[in-house]
Design a protein around this motif. Structure first.
Motif, PDB file in Angstrom:
ATOM      1  N   LYS A 121      30.686  36.888  52.004  1.00 16.49           N
ATOM      2  CA  LYS A 121      30.875  35.558  52.566  1.00 16.49           C
ATOM      3  C   LYS A 121      29.881  35.287  53.685  1.00 16.49           C
ATOM      4  O   LYS A 121      29.263  36.194  54.231  1.00 16.49           O
ATOM      5  CB  LYS A 121      32.283  35.443  53.154  1.00 16.49           C
ATOM      6  CG  LYS A 121      33.414  35.443  52.158  1.00 16.49           C
ATOM      7  CD  LYS A 121      34.718  35.238  52.915  1.00 16.49           C
ATOM      8  CE  LYS A 121      35.908  35.217  51.986  1.00 16.49           C
ATOM      9  NZ  LYS A 121      37.156  34.994  52.732  1.00 16.49           N
TER      10      LYS A 121
ATOM     11  N   SER B 259      34.968  41.347  52.997  1.00 15.18           N
ATOM     12  CA  SER B 259      34.394  40.724  51.813  1.00 15.18           C
ATOM     13  C   SER B 259      33.421  41.664  51.100  1.00 15.18           C
ATOM     14  O   SER B 259      33.135  41.485  49.914  1.00 15.18           O
ATOM     15  CB  SER B 259      33.699  39.411  52.169  1.00 15.18           C
ATOM     16  OG  SER B 259      32.612  39.647  53.034  1.00 15.18           O
TER      17      SER B 259
ATOM     18  N   SER C  27      36.802  37.035  46.704  1.00 11.51           N
ATOM     19  CA  SER C  27      36.251  36.964  48.057  1.00 11.51           C
ATOM     20  C   SER C  27      37.053  36.031  48.966  1.00 11.51           C
ATOM     21  O   SER C  27      37.163  36.276  50.176  1.00 11.51           O
ATOM     22  CB  SER C  27      34.789  36.519  48.014  1.00 11.51           C
ATOM     23  OG  SER C  27      34.673  35.229  47.449  1.00 11.51           O
TER      24      SER C  27
END
Length: 217
Positions: A2, A38, A46
């Motif tokens: 992310k 993540s 995610s």
């Protein structure tokens, strides 16, 4: 992975939930913050990296929801200079956080696939004090001396005996114990001399440990 902003927002939301449960240890929360979740979840999940939901990973395994993972680490009370044995490497997230808290972490899993993925993530984070081994974990990790902390994320059908020899005096063993056909409870044992103080903590959603099998998956 992310974006840094989304990662930060996910972590902040997790911290708020943890504080509502009385978990506010700064060293622990800093270690979690330095270990982006993540990186450890499959890409399709995610958005769930910092949620309280269990997340499926390879080999039919799963990683604990963020809340439960940090709750277990809080209960383990790991201190600098300690040696930790983890039974059930999985994604490697808890291994990495433990590596930021302890002197040395040995983590075992029966799946080569999971170990390879976890090792890559640990390498990417520059973690050098976490050692991974392929083993079923049902007998701990013999030949490696004693540990200050032993954490299992695979459920035992009965309280194992190995921890008595592999745990130092004053050490702690934390593991799920099967209590029914579909239930298990997280149990904490603290060793004092040759005696153990047992505390049954809460029901936990863990898969049973399969003894004497180190799969090639």
């Amino acid at each position: 992975m992310k974006s840094a902003l989304v990662e930060k927002e996910g972590f902040a939301a997790l911290v708020l939930r943890l504080r509502s449960e009385g978990i506010s240890d700064l060293d622990l929360l800093t270690a979690v913050e330095q270990t982006p979740r993540s990186l450890f979840v499959p890409p399709q999940y995610s958005d769930e990296a910092y949620s309280s939901r269990s997340i499926p990973i390879e080999c039919g395994s799963f990683m604990e929801g963020a809340d439960l993972a940090v709750r277990l680490l809080s209960l383990l009370q790991v201190k600098p200079g300690q040696r930790v044995l983890e039974i059930g490497t999985g994604s490697g997230f808890m291994s990495a956080v433990l590596g930021r808290l302890a002197e040395r972490v040995l983590s075992v899993d029966r799946y080569k696939t999971l170990l390879a993925g976890a090792q890559q993530r640990l390498d990417n984070l520059g973690m050098r004090n976490v050692v991974l081994r392929q083993s079923d974990g049902s007998n701990g990790l013999s030949g490696e001396g004693t540990f200050d902390r032993i954490l299992s994320t695979a459920a035992f059908p009965a309280m194992p005996r190995f921890f008595a020899e592999q745990l130092v005096s004053g050490g702690m063993f934390l593991a799920p114990l099967v209590t029914g056909e579909n239930t298990c409870v997280m149990v904490r044992l603290i060793k004092t001399g040759s005696r153990f103080e047992r505390e049954d903590l809460f029901e936990a959603p863990y898969l049973p440990l399969v003894p004497k099998i180190a799969s090639f998956l």
